[in-house]
Scaffold this active site. Structure first.
Site, PDB file in Angstrom:
ATOM      1  N   ASP A  54       0.346  72.820 -12.316  1.00  0.00           N
ATOM      2  CA  ASP A  54      -0.988  72.755 -12.830  1.00  0.00           C
ATOM      3  C   ASP A  54      -0.659  71.114 -13.821  1.00  0.00           C
ATOM      4  O   ASP A  54      -2.124  71.187 -13.963  1.00  0.00           O
ATOM      5  CB  ASP A  54      -0.384  73.820 -13.690  1.00  0.00           C
ATOM      6  CG  ASP A  54      -1.576  74.379 -14.601  1.00  0.00           C
ATOM      7  OD1 ASP A  54      -2.732  74.183 -14.733  1.00  0.00           O
ATOM      8  OD2 ASP A  54      -1.889  75.342 -15.972  1.00  0.00           O
ATOM      9  N   LYS A  84      12.507  70.283 -10.559  1.00  0.00           N
ATOM     10  CA  LYS A  84      13.472  69.852 -12.004  1.00  0.00           C
ATOM     11  C   LYS A  84      15.040  70.613 -11.519  1.00  0.00           C
ATOM     12  O   LYS A  84      15.737  71.234 -12.189  1.00  0.00           O
ATOM     13  CB  LYS A  84      12.548  69.652 -12.997  1.00  0.00           C
ATOM     14  CG  LYS A  84      13.937  69.826 -14.397  1.00  0.00           C
ATOM     15  CD  LYS A  84      13.069  68.070 -14.620  1.00  0.00           C
ATOM     16  CE  LYS A  84      14.005  67.628 -15.806  1.00  0.00           C
ATOM     17  NZ  LYS A  84      13.598  65.847 -15.580  1.00  0.00           N
ATOM     18  N   TYR A  87       4.344  81.375 -14.625  1.00  0.00           N
ATOM     19  CA  TYR A  87       3.624  82.238 -14.389  1.00  0.00           C
ATOM     20  C   TYR A  87       3.567  83.472 -14.734  1.00  0.00           C
ATOM     21  O   TYR A  87       3.230  84.373 -14.065  1.00  0.00           O
ATOM     22  CB  TYR A  87       1.907  81.948 -14.169  1.00  0.00           C
ATOM     23  CG  TYR A  87       2.341  80.385 -15.022  1.00  0.00           C
ATOM     24  CD1 TYR A  87       2.263  79.177 -14.769  1.00  0.00           C
ATOM     25  CD2 TYR A  87       0.483  80.009 -14.892  1.00  0.00           C
ATOM     26  CE1 TYR A  87       2.646  77.691 -15.117  1.00  0.00           C
ATOM     27  CE2 TYR A  87       0.429  79.062 -15.534  1.00  0.00           C
ATOM     28  CZ  TYR A  87       0.906  78.286 -15.506  1.00  0.00           C
ATOM     29  OH  TYR A  87       1.015  76.665 -16.132  1.00  0.00           O
ATOM     30  N   ASP A 132      -3.817  68.193 -13.787  1.00  0.00           N
ATOM     31  CA  ASP A 132      -4.727  67.704 -14.419  1.00  0.00           C
ATOM     32  C   ASP A 132      -4.307  66.181 -14.066  1.00  0.00           C
ATOM     33  O   ASP A 132      -5.583  65.681 -14.142  1.00  0.00           O
ATOM     34  CB  ASP A 132      -4.640  68.432 -15.510  1.00  0.00           C
ATOM     35  CG  ASP A 132      -5.288  69.361 -15.690  1.00  0.00           C
ATOM     36  OD1 ASP A 132      -5.504  70.101 -14.549  1.00  0.00           O
ATOM     37  OD2 ASP A 132      -5.867  69.936 -16.617  1.00  0.00           O
ATOM     38  N   ASP A 159       9.646  64.560 -13.369  1.00  0.00           N
ATOM     39  CA  ASP A 159       8.695  63.551 -14.676  1.00  0.00           C
ATOM     40  C   ASP A 159       8.784  62.624 -13.629  1.00  0.00           C
ATOM     41  O   ASP A 159       7.856  61.857 -14.111  1.00  0.00           O
ATOM     42  CB  ASP A 159       9.854  63.666 -15.655  1.00  0.00           C
ATOM     43  CG  ASP A 159      11.631  63.702 -15.321  1.00  0.00           C
ATOM     44  OD1 ASP A 159      11.466  63.923 -13.404  1.00  0.00           O
ATOM     45  OD2 ASP A 159      12.223  63.439 -15.860  1.00  0.00           O
TER      46      ASP A 159
HETATM   47 MG    MG Z   1      -5.056  73.521 -15.159  1.00  0.00          MG
END
Ligand code: MG
Ligand code: NAI
Length: 335
Positions: free
Chosen positions: A227, A172, A128, A231, A203
């Site tokens: 992020d 990772k 980001y 979720d 993963d």
């Molecule tokens: Mg989000």
């Protein structure tokens, strides 16, 4: 569990809180959060601000420079969610706020009947970074990992481990060599802080969150992984609508449910307000009123136990009924 990211101030009476309801279900869930705060006897000054798609439709901009100055004069922000405007040049206002206010730690507690873990997401760098070259044939995004950024997020994550079990560093680094710096820096901090830690490839972490979520206590990870994993964690807990977050910096913070503006259910009074209510509780704790935060969480638990649930949890209550139930429990506690 200490999930507020630290209580910096001691009294909430004279605090100024910027209220940014946003778009879609944002205003619905923020209204609920404010009603619950009132029922809990929380006192602070409210500074309402219109930021988001509705503002963009009216004025052509999502947020004005002046709003940023107003926000900076407040102690913290209670944020709903905003709908991304249909403008190809739009850059996320939330990302801008996180960066301008240096809200480097995104703390996301996940709690259900038998689960209790926290994802600590680095909030200002990684993928980001905003450093992008966009072309018709080829586009690039630069992934930035710094020692300073990794160090301060690892310190924050270690604060949250407390006397609990351990820290899992999610990365990772087998493929992304930028993650070697993240992993090594986090390991060094955990070792120095005498925090038990392990590490996991992202993963594998995604898989383990589904098949064995109880193994986790505090996870620390980079921006995009955090992020996505949060979720996923929300799905494991039962609904995005249950989950809260704090975006914390040195002396400023923004509290928001982790969900977006959910245009598919906006205006129907069926949004789950609990993510926003829990975010408000995290805010009270950060403002120094841990007692109110604890009472709000207890009232939320009671509402869930008694089946006061919105449709996303399989219930038949609407937003207003869940809010009223939680407020009622709080008022009974006050009597
Ligand atoms: Mg989000
Ligand atoms: P979303 O989180 O808004 O919704 C995903 C799904 O979860 C939808 O089916 C929605 O109905 C459901 N959902 C979300 N919150 C819920 C709640 N409180 N109660 C019940 N169900 C809930 O993500 P989506 O649809 O990808 O994005 C919608 C808009 O929100 C987009 O414009 C996106 O850019 C924006 N967004 C904004 C965020 C923010 O302001 N922090 C974060 C994520 C998305």
């Amino acid at each position: 569990m200490d999930d507020s990211g630290g209580g910096e101030v001691s009294s909430t009476g004279s605090k100024k809180v910027a209220i940014v309801p946003g778009d879609g279900i944002g205003p619905e869930v923020i209204k609920s959060a404010l009603a619950v705060l009132e029922a809990a006897g929380a006192r602070f000054e409210q500074i309402p601000l219109e930021i988001g798609l509705s503002r963009w439709k009216r004025t052509g901009e999502v947020m004005a420079e002046e709003d940023l100055r107003t926000l900076k004069k407040c102690d913290c922000i209670l944020f709903g969610a905003i709908t991304t405007p249909p403008d190809p040049n739009y850059r996320s206002v939330l990302l801008r706020l996180r960066r301008e206010l240096d809200l480097y730690a995104n703390i996301r507690p996940f709690r259900s009947k038998d689960l209790d873990f926290i994802i600590v997401r680095e909030n200002t760098e990684g993928l980001y970074s905003g450093l992008e070259e966009v072309g018709a044939e080829e586009s690039r995004t630069l992934r930035v990992i710094t020692r300073r950024g990794s160090q301060r997020i690892a310190e924050k994550a270690c604060d949250l481990v407390g006397e609990r079990r351990n820290l899992t560093i999610v990365h990772k680094s087998n493929i992304l060599h930028s993650d070697r710096l993240f992993l090594k820096t986090c390991q060094d901090v955990a070792r120095r802080r005498l925090v038990a830690y392990d590490d996991m490839l992202v993963d594998a972490a995604a898989y383990n969150l589904v098949i064995n979520p109880k193994r986790f206590d505090v996870l620390v990870t980079t921006n995009l992984f955090g992020d996505i994993l949060s979720d996923e964690a929300a799905g494991v807990i039962g609904s995005l609508g249950l989950c809260a977050s704090a975006n914390i910096g040195q002396s400023y913070a923004l509290f928001e449910p982790i969900h977006g503006s959910a245009p598919d259910i906006a205006g129907r009074d069926i949004a789950n307000p609990i993510g926003a209510i829990r975010s408000a509780a995290m805010m009270m704790k950060w403002l120094g009123n841990a007692e109110v935060a604890k009472r709000i969480e207890a009232a939320v638990q009671k509402a869930l136990e008694e089946g006061k649930k919105t449709p996303d949890l399989g219930g038949s209550c609407n937003t207003r009924q869940v809010t009223e139930a939680i407020s009622q429990y709080l008022k009974l506690q006050l009597d």
